[in-house]
Each structure stands twice: as C-alpha cells, then as structure tokens.
Scaffold this motif. Structure first.
Motif, mmCIF file in Angstrom:
data_model
loop_
_atom_site.group_PDB
_atom_site.id
_atom_site.type_symbol
_atom_site.label_atom_id
_atom_site.label_comp_id
_atom_site.label_asym_id
_atom_site.label_seq_id
_atom_site.Cartn_x
_atom_site.Cartn_y
_atom_site.Cartn_z
ATOM 1 N N TYR A 197 -2.556 -3.708 6.806
ATOM 2 C CA TYR A 197 -1.231 -3.113 6.255
ATOM 3 C C TYR A 197 -0.110 -3.907 6.749
ATOM 4 C CZ TYR A 197 -3.842 1.254 5.067
ATOM 5 O OH TYR A 197 -4.692 1.976 4.687
ATOM 6 N N PRO A 198 1.152 -3.993 5.695
ATOM 7 C CA PRO A 198 2.224 -4.673 6.304
ATOM 8 C C PRO A 198 3.019 -3.869 7.402
ATOM 9 C CG PRO A 198 2.538 -3.980 4.114
ATOM 10 C CD PRO A 198 0.811 -3.701 4.299
ATOM 11 N N HIS A 199 3.686 -4.498 8.358
ATOM 12 C CA HIS A 199 4.180 -3.768 9.619
ATOM 13 C C HIS A 199 5.320 -2.784 8.613
ATOM 14 C CE1 HIS A 199 7.373 -3.077 12.342
ATOM 15 N NE2 HIS A 199 6.241 -3.056 13.154
ATOM 16 N N SER A 200 5.859 -3.113 7.575
ATOM 17 C CA SER A 200 7.163 -2.336 7.041
ATOM 18 C C SER A 200 6.215 -0.924 6.246
ATOM 19 C CB SER A 200 7.510 -2.852 5.803
ATOM 20 O OG SER A 200 6.696 -3.572 4.750
ATOM 21 N N TYR A 206 -1.267 0.506 12.380
ATOM 22 C CA TYR A 206 -0.772 -1.127 12.524
ATOM 23 C C TYR A 206 -0.552 -1.353 13.849
ATOM 24 C CZ TYR A 206 1.776 -5.448 11.508
ATOM 25 O OH TYR A 206 2.483 -6.596 11.888
ATOM 26 N N PRO A 207 0.336 -0.437 14.697
ATOM 27 C CA PRO A 207 0.498 -0.768 15.734
ATOM 28 C C PRO A 207 -0.419 -0.605 16.961
ATOM 29 C CG PRO A 207 1.911 1.108 15.350
ATOM 30 C CD PRO A 207 1.164 0.207 14.099
ATOM 31 N N PHE A 210 -2.844 -3.757 17.101
ATOM 32 C CA PHE A 210 -2.186 -4.917 17.971
ATOM 33 C C PHE A 210 -2.358 -4.163 19.190
ATOM 34 C CE2 PHE A 210 -0.624 -6.598 14.302
ATOM 35 C CZ PHE A 210 -0.055 -7.864 14.449
ATOM 36 N N THR A 225 -1.619 -9.439 3.859
ATOM 37 C CA THR A 225 -1.249 -7.973 4.175
ATOM 38 C C THR A 225 -1.507 -7.502 2.674
ATOM 39 O OG1 THR A 225 0.902 -8.348 3.816
ATOM 40 C CG2 THR A 225 0.302 -8.487 5.814
#
Length: 296
Positions: A197-200, A206-207, A210, A225
C-alpha cells in the motif's frame, strides 16, 4: 391549534355524541365542548352541526377528520420511532471497515446478526484505511470502525476493543523458489522487491511491515504500490514483487500467487473495533455487544 384538540375532535367525530366522546376521553362534557369551539375558531371553519338531538360533521369537518387522523398517526409513529431509537432499534449507524475486514467470518457474522435483530436500523458501511477511519470517528462522521492497530497512536477521544488476532502472511509468486517452502521468514525476502500500500493510504499494516522488516535486519525495497489489496495480489501474480498482508486475504485465490505463514515473532495483526470514548448511544452499544459476543 393543539394536538389535544385534534384528539378531542376525532373522538367526537367518531362518536357523533359529546357525552359518549367525553366518557371515552375521561373528561367532562363542558371542557370538551369548549375545546371543540376553540378548535373551530382556530381553524376558521365550522366542523360540526349540532342540535340538542344530534351531532353531524360538516363537509369541512369530514375533510378535516382525514387530515387530523393522519397527523395523530404520524405523531404516534414519531413517538414510537423515538422510543425504538432510545432502545437502539432504529436510526442510522455509520460503520467504517478496513480492506481486509469483509474477508473475516466475524465481520459477516456480526453484520448479519445485527441486521436480523435490528431491521429498522440503517447500516451505512464505508470501506477505508485505519487512519482515515480514526479521523472520521473523532470528527463524528463515523460511529464505529473496524480497524487495524495504528502505529502512530490514537486521537484522545477514541478507544479500541480487540476482536480477533490474524496472522500476517507472505504473498509470493508461485514461480519463486521461496514459494516451495511451507513457511518463510521475512529475512528470506530481504533481496526481493515489495508491492505495498502507499504510505499515504493510512493503513495500519504499512508501518508494521517496515518495523518487522527492520527487526529482520533489512528495509523493504518497495518497487510498486497499489491502493487495493486485490491489486497488490494481482501485481504479485504478475511478478512485480512480494508482499505481506493479513491472513484473511488468503480467501482471494488467484493464479500465480500463494500465501505462506511468516515465522517472525510479532507477525500478527489485531482486528479492532474503534469507538469514541464515553459514547453511550444505544445504537452503538447494541452493535458493540454483538461484536464482543461474536469475538468470544
């Protein structure tokens, strides 16, 4: 014109007798006669013809009776609707849910049971990522939200109820050598491109991905993404990279893709129900009770 006057008028119109109407209304005849006279004055038309021997409706009275009955019926309906809303049985409930939520049996179970038990409640469902849901809850644009754990904290007025724990899985192209293993570690994916997924998008995962990758000794190289999980899975099938998603997405079967359990500690995600703290609306409490019961 008072609502009480309408009820008095309907009683006299149905009985066509002031004494019987007064007995039906449990009031004296003089107050009833006075109330009808005041009503006629307010309306500006004679509603009854009366003599000492009989009472009958005028043409104006006949037409007024139809409208009076509708007004009384609507008033009773409004009161009934308000009482049902107070019990959590009517109204509108606005619920957000993440992209993976509909693939969990718990979601379908709770929504179906709620619809069956509270058929008069309008459920308005909105698919969106975790962070936008929390923002809309804080702004009172949503009433409840099925979310994943947010990495950057919560708005002060939002609380969370844990519903179920889901494993995270590696999403791999079937032609990849790693796909032949029954389970994989994230470190084995360190040199592979990722589709995420895009960070936005504001997803909780998402985090988390990482963080798990950093714990495994690398930073994922995101080469593609996509805003939809089905698109991410399709891109993996097309050989664009690998991904990590909640295990509920295993229900999406696609040629060229396989799902493998992750061996890393902490490779799980929790499905949570978010609500405003101190929210005691009956609609919200009834849904919370059902969701908590289904999570047991």
């Amino acid at each position: 014109m008072e609502f009480r006057q309408l009820r008095y008028f309907i009683a006299v119109a149905e009985e066509l007798h002031f004494t019987r109407a007064a007995e039906r209304l449990h009031i004296g005849q003089p107050p009833l006669s006075h109330a009808i006279q005041m009503l006629e004055a307010d309306v500006g038309a004679q509603l009854f013809e009366r003599t000492k021997r009989w009472v009958r409706l005028t043409e104006a009275g006949k037409l007024f009776l139809d409208d009076a009955r509708r007004i009384v019926a609507l008033s009773e309906q409004a009161a009934s609707t308000a009482r049902r809303a107070e019990r959590g049985e009517a109204g509108e409930l606005r619920i957000g849910f993440t992209f993976s939520t509909p693939l969990t049996p718990l979601f379908a179970n709770v929504i179906n049971r709620y619809r069956q038990q509270y058929p008069a409640v309008t459920l308005t469902l909105h698919e969106m990522a975790t962070v936008p849901q929390l923002d809309k809850l804080a702004r009172r644009e949503l009433d409840l939200g099925f979310v994943r754990p947010p990495e950057n904290g919560l708005p002060e007025n939002i609380g969370l109820t844990a519903l179920r724990e889901d494993p995270l899985v590696a999403v791999l192209p079937t032609g990849l050598a790693l796909a032949r293993k029954q389970a994989v570690a994230l470190s084995e994916m360190a040199e592979l491109p990722f589709v995420m997924y895009p960070h936005s998008a504001g997803t909780g995962i998402y985090p988390q991905i990482f963080r798990l990758c950093r714990d495994a000794g690398f930073v994922p190289r995101v080469e593609q993404t996509a805003g939809e999980a089905s698109t991410i899975i399709g891109l993996v099938a097309a050989g664009c990279g690998v991904s990590v998603l909640p295990g509920s997405f295993e229900r999406i079967r696609m040629d060229g893709v396989c799902y493998r359990p992750l061996l890393d500690a902490g490779a799980t995600t929790t499905l949570l129900l978010a609500q405003r703290k101190g929210e005691h609306a009956p609609l919200v409490q009834a849904f919370l009770a059902l969701a908590s019961e289904a999570a047991v």
